[in-house]
Design an enzyme around this catalytic site. Structure first.
Site, short mmCIF file in Angstrom:
data_model
loop_
_atom_site.label_atom_id
_atom_site.label_comp_id
_atom_site.label_asym_id
_atom_site.label_seq_id
_atom_site.Cartn_x
_atom_site.Cartn_y
_atom_site.Cartn_z
N LYS A 1 1.00 0.42 10.29
CA LYS A 1 1.82 1.64 10.10
C LYS A 1 1.96 2.45 11.38
O LYS A 1 1.71 1.98 12.45
CB LYS A 1 1.21 2.53 9.01
N ASP A 2 2.30 3.78 11.26
CA ASP A 2 2.65 4.69 12.37
C ASP A 2 1.49 5.15 13.25
O ASP A 2 0.36 5.16 12.83
CB ASP A 2 3.27 5.97 11.79
N ALA A 3 1.86 5.64 14.44
CA ALA A 3 0.89 6.28 15.35
C ALA A 3 1.48 7.60 15.83
O ALA A 3 2.63 7.90 15.58
CB ALA A 3 0.60 5.38 16.55
N LYS B 1 -4.62 10.14 8.51
CA LYS B 1 -5.11 9.82 9.85
C LYS B 1 -4.34 10.65 10.86
O LYS B 1 -3.19 11.01 10.63
CB LYS B 1 -5.00 8.33 10.14
#
Length: 164
Positions: A96-98, A72
């Protein structure tokens, strides 16, 4: 046995193995001058920070849990989980992360195939499904060998700008 250890399946350097298994390494890459700071700033583009999860095992190919290896870009994991929940009509699956490019496994309890759900996920421009498999158990927090990071630095002040 369905679980396969990835120790032999993944190629990494000895210092990466040290960090993954011990949390530190005495053989980290550095510039020619040793531990001299190289300076610079991390860029602000999503592609300036990449995280790839290194799973503790590979999916065995059968079972009621659908494992998706996804990439992503520029979206939080909350966006990914919402897309998966909507596509497969399931409840919350994780976070999770961005602001990065991340490659990670997610799992969905999905006893039957759902081609329509996969197509809905593939319609998102920020999401790339790298692999689809099945496994006998849910992917849980901690089912990781570690993470591999790539960070782009700009304005590096050291003469040795290529750290490897």
């Amino acid at each position: 046995m369905c679980d396969k250890n990835l120790a032999d399946a993944l190629s990494s350097s000895s210092w990466e193995d040290d960090v993954i298994f011990r949390g530190y390494s005495l053989h980290l890459p550095m510039n020619d001058a040793g531990f001299v700071p190289i300076g610079g700033d991390m860029g602000s583009a999503d592609t300036d920070f990449e995280v790839s999860e290194i799973p503790a095992y590979v999916p065995c190919g059968s079972g009621e849990h659908l494992y998706l290896w996804v990439e992503k870009k520029g979206k939080a994991t909350q966006d990914l989980t919402r897309a998966v929940e909507k596509a497969f009509k399931v409840k919350e699956i994780g976070k999770k992360d961005a602001h990065a490019v991340t490659r990670q496994y997610i799992s969905v309890r999905l006893p039957k195939e759902d081609a329509e759900g996969l197509e809905q996920l593939r319609a998102h421009s920020w999401l790339n499904i790298l692999e689809v498999s099945r496994h006998t158990n849910k992917l849980r927090t901690g089912h990781l060998r570690g993470n591999r990071f790539k960070v782009n630095l700009y304005g590096v002040t050291s003469d040795d700008a290529q750290i490897s």
